[in-house]
Design a protein around this motif. Sequence first.
Motif, PDB file in Angstrom:
ATOM      1  N   THR A  52       1.092  -0.873   0.105  1.00  0.00           N
ATOM      2  CA  THR A  52      -0.250  -0.110  -0.409  1.00  0.00           C
ATOM      3  C   THR A  52       1.194   0.996   0.284  1.00  0.00           C
ATOM      4  OG1 THR A  52      -0.125   0.143   2.456  1.00  0.00           O
ATOM      5  CG2 THR A  52      -2.050  -1.149   1.234  1.00  0.00           C
ATOM      6  N   SER A  53       2.348   1.159   0.135  1.00  0.00           N
ATOM      7  CA  SER A  53       3.058   2.411   0.304  1.00  0.00           C
ATOM      8  C   SER A  53       2.764   2.867  -1.233  1.00  0.00           C
ATOM      9  CB  SER A  53       4.571   2.192   0.118  1.00  0.00           C
ATOM     10  OG  SER A  53       4.581   1.433   1.870  1.00  0.00           O
ATOM     11  N   PHE A  54       3.001   2.211  -1.957  1.00  0.00           N
ATOM     12  CA  PHE A  54       3.325   3.122  -4.087  1.00  0.00           C
ATOM     13  C   PHE A  54       2.307   3.133  -4.239  1.00  0.00           C
ATOM     14  CE2 PHE A  54       7.334   1.405  -2.196  1.00  0.00           C
ATOM     15  CZ  PHE A  54       7.906   2.473  -2.418  1.00  0.00           C
ATOM     16  N   ASN A  55       1.764   4.099  -5.749  1.00  0.00           N
ATOM     17  CA  ASN A  55       0.743   3.735  -6.380  1.00  0.00           C
ATOM     18  C   ASN A  55       1.221   3.485  -7.438  1.00  0.00           C
ATOM     19  OD1 ASN A  55       1.482   5.885  -8.904  1.00  0.00           O
ATOM     20  ND2 ASN A  55       1.500   7.242  -6.521  1.00  0.00           N
ATOM     21  N   CYS A  56       0.634   2.686  -8.562  1.00  0.00           N
ATOM     22  CA  CYS A  56       0.423   2.013  -9.655  1.00  0.00           C
ATOM     23  C   CYS A  56       1.166   2.372 -10.667  1.00  0.00           C
ATOM     24  CB  CYS A  56      -0.188   1.241 -10.207  1.00  0.00           C
ATOM     25  SG  CYS A  56      -1.831   1.297 -10.821  1.00  0.00           S
TER      26      CYS A  56
ATOM     27  N   LEU B 207       4.056   4.773 -10.777  1.00  0.00           N
ATOM     28  CA  LEU B 207       5.772   4.601 -10.271  1.00  0.00           C
ATOM     29  C   LEU B 207       6.453   3.992 -11.068  1.00  0.00           C
ATOM     30  CD1 LEU B 207       6.269   6.536  -7.654  1.00  0.00           C
ATOM     31  CD2 LEU B 207       7.281   4.128  -7.034  1.00  0.00           C
ATOM     32  N   THR B 208       7.442   5.077 -11.735  1.00  0.00           N
ATOM     33  CA  THR B 208       8.334   4.639 -12.958  1.00  0.00           C
ATOM     34  C   THR B 208       9.589   4.501 -12.323  1.00  0.00           C
ATOM     35  OG1 THR B 208       8.949   7.012 -13.265  1.00  0.00           O
ATOM     36  CG2 THR B 208       7.082   5.971 -14.177  1.00  0.00           C
ATOM     37  N   GLU B 209      10.420   5.316 -10.771  1.00  0.00           N
ATOM     38  CA  GLU B 209      11.510   5.032 -10.301  1.00  0.00           C
ATOM     39  C   GLU B 209      11.395   5.071  -9.281  1.00  0.00           C
ATOM     40  OE1 GLU B 209      14.092   8.042 -11.868  1.00  0.00           O
ATOM     41  OE2 GLU B 209      13.674   8.513 -14.073  1.00  0.00           O
ATOM     42  N   LEU B 210      12.161   4.203  -8.755  1.00  0.00           N
ATOM     43  CA  LEU B 210      12.249   3.826  -6.622  1.00  0.00           C
ATOM     44  C   LEU B 210      13.498   3.518  -6.812  1.00  0.00           C
ATOM     45  CD1 LEU B 210      10.917   3.510  -4.645  1.00  0.00           C
ATOM     46  CD2 LEU B 210       9.462   1.000  -4.876  1.00  0.00           C
ATOM     47  N   TYR B 211      13.677   4.881  -5.808  1.00  0.00           N
ATOM     48  CA  TYR B 211      15.133   4.696  -5.177  1.00  0.00           C
ATOM     49  C   TYR B 211      15.057   4.112  -3.641  1.00  0.00           C
ATOM     50  CZ  TYR B 211      16.755   6.951  -9.921  1.00  0.00           C
ATOM     51  OH  TYR B 211      16.340   7.397 -10.575  1.00  0.00           O
ATOM     52  N   LEU B 212      15.060   2.277  -3.171  1.00  0.00           N
ATOM     53  CA  LEU B 212      15.408   2.029  -1.406  1.00  0.00           C
ATOM     54  C   LEU B 212      17.074   1.779  -1.243  1.00  0.00           C
ATOM     55  CD1 LEU B 212      11.315   0.016  -2.230  1.00  0.00           C
ATOM     56  CD2 LEU B 212      12.683   2.111  -1.119  1.00  0.00           C
TER      57      LEU B 212
ATOM     58  N   GLY C 256       5.784  -9.555  -2.697  1.00  0.00           N
ATOM     59  CA  GLY C 256       4.306  -8.858  -1.957  1.00  0.00           C
ATOM     60  C   GLY C 256       3.536  -7.654  -2.253  1.00  0.00           C
ATOM     61  N   ALA C 257       5.327  -6.928  -2.089  1.00  0.00           N
ATOM     62  CA  ALA C 257       5.057  -5.165  -1.971  1.00  0.00           C
ATOM     63  C   ALA C 257       4.746  -3.997  -2.959  1.00  0.00           C
ATOM     64  CB  ALA C 257       6.277  -4.820  -0.854  1.00  0.00           C
ATOM     65  N   LEU C 258       6.312  -5.181  -4.198  1.00  0.00           N
ATOM     66  CA  LEU C 258       6.412  -4.112  -5.042  1.00  0.00           C
ATOM     67  C   LEU C 258       5.705  -4.761  -6.525  1.00  0.00           C
ATOM     68  CD1 LEU C 258       9.892  -3.719  -4.676  1.00  0.00           C
ATOM     69  CD2 LEU C 258       7.884  -1.979  -4.222  1.00  0.00           C
ATOM     70  N   ARG C 259       4.934  -6.371  -6.909  1.00  0.00           N
ATOM     71  CA  ARG C 259       5.099  -6.448  -7.620  1.00  0.00           C
ATOM     72  C   ARG C 259       3.648  -5.739  -8.677  1.00  0.00           C
ATOM     73  NH1 ARG C 259       3.236 -12.346  -6.609  1.00  0.00           N
ATOM     74  NH2 ARG C 259       5.195 -12.247  -5.542  1.00  0.00           N
ATOM     75  N   HIS C 260       2.789  -5.151  -8.164  1.00  0.00           N
ATOM     76  CA  HIS C 260       1.986  -3.884  -8.715  1.00  0.00           C
ATOM     77  C   HIS C 260       2.604  -2.944  -9.411  1.00  0.00           C
ATOM     78  CE1 HIS C 260       2.532  -2.033  -5.305  1.00  0.00           C
ATOM     79  NE2 HIS C 260       1.411  -1.189  -5.274  1.00  0.00           N
ATOM     80  N   LEU C 261       3.660  -2.486  -9.565  1.00  0.00           N
ATOM     81  CA  LEU C 261       4.433  -1.342  -9.792  1.00  0.00           C
ATOM     82  C   LEU C 261       4.722  -1.627 -12.248  1.00  0.00           C
ATOM     83  CD1 LEU C 261       6.738   0.093  -7.291  1.00  0.00           C
ATOM     84  CD2 LEU C 261       4.100   0.475  -7.689  1.00  0.00           C
ATOM     85  N   THR C 262       3.764  -2.312 -12.547  1.00  0.00           N
ATOM     86  CA  THR C 262       4.637  -2.691 -13.974  1.00  0.00           C
ATOM     87  C   THR C 262       4.939  -1.594 -14.330  1.00  0.00           C
ATOM     88  OG1 THR C 262       2.162  -2.153 -14.338  1.00  0.00           O
ATOM     89  CG2 THR C 262       2.154  -4.654 -13.683  1.00  0.00           C
ATOM     90  N   CYS C 263       4.606  -0.410 -13.749  1.00  0.00           N
ATOM     91  CA  CYS C 263       5.056   0.912 -15.396  1.00  0.00           C
ATOM     92  C   CYS C 263       6.555   1.496 -14.259  1.00  0.00           C
ATOM     93  CB  CYS C 263       4.278   1.967 -14.411  1.00  0.00           C
ATOM     94  SG  CYS C 263       2.794   1.838 -15.458  1.00  0.00           S
ATOM     95  N   LEU C 264       7.440   0.222 -13.604  1.00  0.00           N
ATOM     96  CA  LEU C 264       8.618   0.711 -12.964  1.00  0.00           C
ATOM     97  C   LEU C 264       9.653   0.765 -13.854  1.00  0.00           C
ATOM     98  CD1 LEU C 264       9.454   1.920 -10.051  1.00  0.00           C
ATOM     99  CD2 LEU C 264       9.640  -0.414 -10.319  1.00  0.00           C
TER     100      LEU C 264
ATOM    101  N   GLU D 100       9.466 -11.417  -7.665  1.00  0.00           N
ATOM    102  CA  GLU D 100       8.619  -9.850  -7.081  1.00  0.00           C
ATOM    103  C   GLU D 100       8.663  -9.437  -8.188  1.00  0.00           C
ATOM    104  OE1 GLU D 100       6.252  -7.645  -5.155  1.00  0.00           O
ATOM    105  OE2 GLU D 100       6.307  -9.965  -4.710  1.00  0.00           O
ATOM    106  N   LEU D 101       9.474  -9.143  -9.159  1.00  0.00           N
ATOM    107  CA  LEU D 101      10.023  -8.203 -10.000  1.00  0.00           C
ATOM    108  C   LEU D 101       9.180  -8.634 -11.657  1.00  0.00           C
ATOM    109  CD1 LEU D 101      13.548  -7.009  -9.492  1.00  0.00           C
ATOM    110  CD2 LEU D 101      10.867  -5.758  -9.101  1.00  0.00           C
ATOM    111  N   LYS D 102       9.536 -10.045 -11.763  1.00  0.00           N
ATOM    112  CA  LYS D 102       8.207 -10.533 -13.313  1.00  0.00           C
ATOM    113  C   LYS D 102       7.869  -9.852 -14.068  1.00  0.00           C
ATOM    114  CE  LYS D 102      10.884 -15.127 -12.824  1.00  0.00           C
ATOM    115  NZ  LYS D 102       9.871 -16.772 -13.619  1.00  0.00           N
ATOM    116  N   ASN D 103       6.712  -8.924 -13.448  1.00  0.00           N
ATOM    117  CA  ASN D 103       5.686  -8.208 -14.369  1.00  0.00           C
ATOM    118  C   ASN D 103       6.215  -6.846 -14.441  1.00  0.00           C
ATOM    119  OD1 ASN D 103       3.617 -10.757 -13.491  1.00  0.00           O
ATOM    120  ND2 ASN D 103       3.412  -9.486 -11.981  1.00  0.00           N
ATOM    121  N   MET D 104       7.120  -6.440 -14.342  1.00  0.00           N
ATOM    122  CA  MET D 104       7.699  -5.865 -14.439  1.00  0.00           C
ATOM    123  C   MET D 104       8.404  -5.634 -15.990  1.00  0.00           C
ATOM    124  SD  MET D 104       9.510  -4.098 -10.828  1.00  0.00           S
ATOM    125  CE  MET D 104       8.279  -4.470  -9.656  1.00  0.00           C
TER     126      MET D 104
END
Length: 258
Positions: free
Chosen positions: A61-65, A67-72, A82-90, A109-113
């Motif tokens: 729930t931390s990010f909207n779908c 998002l294109t750039e994420l620096y962690l 279970g936290a980032l797979r909805h970020l398909t535009c990343l 977790e990153l396969k959908n990107m």
Amino acid sequence: MEIYRQENQDSLQKRVIRRDTDVTHLHLARRGLTYIPDLSRFPMLRCVWLNNNKIREVFRTSFNCCLTELYLQNNDILSISGALRHLTCLRVLLLFNNQMRCLEETVSELKNMQDLHTLSLYLNPFTQDPEYRQYVQHHLPSVRFLDRKEVKQEERRQAYKLFSVERQRVLDSIAFGRRALPPPTGRKASNSFTKPVGERDLRKRCTDSCFEDRENPSVAKSIIQFSIMNWTGTSTSQWNHLDDSSKPASDILTVKLR
């Protein structure tokens, strides 16, 4: 825990934000954050900097779908499952220097990107695996820069051979013209499709073909069936008009070759 939450909320409130829709870039690096505040209220958010904090967990729930750039990078993150797979535009994701230990879980977790082209995972415990880089290249084909290094085509081929052994074996054995075999010795090309074939000629060819196969047992045999209509027995308009019941019946000659 409540003290940390209050500090995180204060870091957002101190920024001059008139409307949530105005926020497209958010810099929250080096603020001592222990968790990621809820940023889903910013629908136009595209880039988020959360590096150099003390974050241990990442929630869906931390990010909207969008998002294109994420620096962690440079945090204490243990898992992103279970936290980032909805970020398909990343497109850009930096996660180096964290505490992630499961490579399979992270890559899954990153396969959908499908647009992810820049990824950094080095200085995580799972990068000690000698096949780490090949595994990521094989399962995330869209990544062009991995750990600050460009992914070469030769590296992709090696990764494919390593993790898709059977498919690579098939690909190596098939190529245009490679498996085409020359005509069998002693058999001549037939022109049976260039001109009409009579019943006698067909029977003769069938007999010759059978003898050739017996003489050359190495020739692979397959069943071929020919059917010929005897048009002399087909009723004409004149017979139909005279209602001639004595008109000859049509015959079909079927020949099978092996």
